[in-house]
Motif scaffolding. Structure first.
Motif, PDB file in Angstrom:
ATOM      1  N   ILE A 159       4.609  11.517  -1.839  1.00  0.00           N
ATOM      2  CA  ILE A 159       3.847  10.801  -0.816  1.00  0.00           C
ATOM      3  C   ILE A 159       4.788   9.856  -0.079  1.00  0.00           C
ATOM      4  N   SER A 160       4.607   9.743   1.233  1.00  0.00           N
ATOM      5  CA  SER A 160       5.297   8.712   2.008  1.00  0.00           C
ATOM      6  C   SER A 160       4.286   8.014   2.906  1.00  0.00           C
ATOM      7  N   PHE A 161       4.633   6.836   3.356  1.00  0.00           N
ATOM      8  CA  PHE A 161       3.791   6.094   4.296  1.00  0.00           C
ATOM      9  C   PHE A 161       4.648   5.021   4.944  1.00  0.00           C
ATOM     10  N   HIS A 162       4.116   4.416   5.989  1.00  0.00           N
ATOM     11  CA  HIS A 162       4.816   3.319   6.679  1.00  0.00           C
ATOM     12  C   HIS A 162       3.774   2.284   7.043  1.00  0.00           C
TER      13      HIS A 162
ATOM     14  N   ALA B 229       0.676  -5.424   1.939  1.00  0.00           N
ATOM     15  CA  ALA B 229       0.311  -4.258   2.758  1.00  0.00           C
ATOM     16  C   ALA B 229       0.588  -2.935   2.052  1.00  0.00           C
ATOM     17  N   TRP B 230       1.486  -2.925   1.077  1.00  0.00           N
ATOM     18  CA  TRP B 230       1.838  -1.687   0.383  1.00  0.00           C
ATOM     19  C   TRP B 230       0.816  -1.302  -0.690  1.00  0.00           C
ATOM     20  N   ALA B 231      -0.066  -2.228  -1.069  1.00  0.00           N
ATOM     21  CA  ALA B 231      -0.967  -1.982  -2.200  1.00  0.00           C
ATOM     22  C   ALA B 231      -1.949  -0.842  -1.922  1.00  0.00           C
ATOM     23  N   ALA B 232      -2.607  -0.848  -0.764  1.00  0.00           N
ATOM     24  CA  ALA B 232      -3.623   0.166  -0.477  1.00  0.00           C
ATOM     25  C   ALA B 232      -3.039   1.582  -0.447  1.00  0.00           C
ATOM     26  N   PRO B 233      -1.923   1.837   0.258  1.00  0.00           N
ATOM     27  CA  PRO B 233      -1.373   3.200   0.211  1.00  0.00           C
ATOM     28  C   PRO B 233      -0.874   3.595  -1.172  1.00  0.00           C
ATOM     29  N   LEU B 234      -0.420   2.636  -1.980  1.00  0.00           N
ATOM     30  CA  LEU B 234      -0.008   2.987  -3.343  1.00  0.00           C
ATOM     31  C   LEU B 234      -1.219   3.318  -4.204  1.00  0.00           C
ATOM     32  N   GLU B 235      -2.338   2.651  -3.959  1.00  0.00           N
ATOM     33  CA  GLU B 235      -3.567   3.016  -4.663  1.00  0.00           C
ATOM     34  C   GLU B 235      -4.008   4.428  -4.278  1.00  0.00           C
TER      35      GLU B 235
ATOM     36  N   THR C  83      -2.007   6.749  -3.323  1.00  0.00           N
ATOM     37  CA  THR C  83      -1.034   7.625  -3.980  1.00  0.00           C
ATOM     38  C   THR C  83      -1.468   7.930  -5.411  1.00  0.00           C
ATOM     39  N   ARG C  84      -1.986   6.926  -6.116  1.00  0.00           N
ATOM     40  CA  ARG C  84      -2.478   7.136  -7.478  1.00  0.00           C
ATOM     41  C   ARG C  84      -3.625   8.140  -7.499  1.00  0.00           C
ATOM     42  N   ARG C  85      -4.547   8.017  -6.567  1.00  0.00           N
ATOM     43  CA  ARG C  85      -5.681   8.957  -6.514  1.00  0.00           C
ATOM     44  C   ARG C  85      -5.203  10.368  -6.222  1.00  0.00           C
TER      45      ARG C  85
END
Length: 315
Positions: free
Chosen positions: A182-185, A195-201, A203-205
């Motif tokens: 997974i990647s995101f910006h 700001a990184w918490a939501a996309p990392l969550e 990523t877990r799903r």
């Protein structure tokens, strides 16, 4: 350890000295303090030791900058065949490159793969089709869209896809023999360390979904977004490091290959543009507003300042 404010002070002092001592040089020009680039790299390694650093070459592709980062051990995020060729000319091994542009010509994918690049970004099924055809057995990083709240330049529409669509891309890529990640910006000049918490969550799903299908993620790319000290104050690097590391641990992602793609964070405070004021005048056609014209021009180095999206310090 040197603080962000101290970095900026040192850079400004040394760069101003260079400008003062070289008044004969024609403008416009950019002067860089390469020691600051290296110090920023080392600071980021300390703040997020779990993450491999992939410098975003487009931020400043000067060979001198790339050589410093190469010597420090950096990997590189590239967006074009030209950037791949530049890295190759400097002796940077292709396995240290990530082709992070999600929109690539088929010929570019094939050429990059033939050159030895094995990591590619994707955010659309049509792009995945091209990668399946021309980049077999490579690692594909599916890019999630991000709202970009807290960033000066959100990047929320142009790149990335929804979590649901990302799941379909991950599954299909894995079924075709690709390792996946997974990647995101979170947006350029991101002022919110959380700001990184939501996309990392997310990523877990997505990882849980893949595991249920008999696959797994191999990597998570945190993207860019770490800010330089432009006109607005920013939190210290340590606060970003703490927040990102906490989220990686909270969502049990530390066993993955963690990547980050800093650009302006490494080079934005290490350089100074010198330009000449060609004309300053009050414009009757613009309600008497004062206009200042520089010899560098908006489209020759200052494009990010359009509509004041990014505000640089001026001296």
């Amino acid at each position: 350890m040197t603080t962000t404010m101290e970095y900026t002070r040192v850079a400004t002092d040394r760069l101003r000295q260079f400008v003062d001592e070289n008044d004969h040089l024609p403008t416009p020009y950019l002067v860089m303090d390469l020691d600051i680039v290296r110090e920023r790299y080392d600071a980021l390694r300390h703040a997020i030791p779990e993450a491999g650093i992939f410098y975003a070459v487009k931020a400043n592709p000067a060979p001198e900058v790339l050589r410093v980062l190469d010597a420090a051990g950096s990997c590189f995020d590239v967006a074009s065949l030209g950037e791949i060729a530049l890295c190759e000319s400097l002796g940077i091994a292709p396995e240290r490159l990530s082709f992070g542009n999600t929109i690539k010509k088929e010929s570019a994918i094939a050429a990059a793969h033939a050159a030895g690049v094995r990591t590619f970004a994707v955010d659309a099924p049509e792009e995945l089709d091209k990668l399946i055809r021309h980049a077999p057995r490579s690692t594909l990083l599916v890019r999630l869209a991000s709202e970009g709240g807290g960033a000066d330049w959100p990047l929320s529409r142009k790149f990335g896809t929804t979590e649901h669509a990302a799941g379909a891309l991950l599954s299909r890529a894995a079924e075709h023999g690709h390792q996946v990640g997974i990647s995101f910006h979170v947006g350029s000049q991101q002022h919110d360390p959380e700001a990184w918490a939501a996309p990392l969550e997310a990523t877990r799903r997505l990882r849980d979904m893949l595991v249920r299908q008999g696959h797994d993620l191999v990597a998570v790319n945190l993207g860019g977004g770490l800010p330089s000290r432009h006109a607005q104050p920013t939190p210290p690097l340590e606060s970003y490091g703490r927040a990102i590391r906490a989220a990686l641990h909270r969502y049990d992602l530390t066993d993955l290959s963690v990547m980050t793609e800093p650009g302006r964070f490494l080079v934005g405070d290490a350089g100074m543009i010198r330009a000449e004021v060609v004309l300053a005048t009050d414009k009757p056609s613009d309600d008497g507003h004062r206009w200042v014209y520089l010899d560098i021009g908006v489209f020759n180095g200052l494009v990010e300042t359009q509509e004041e999206a990014i505000r640089y310090r001026s001296h």
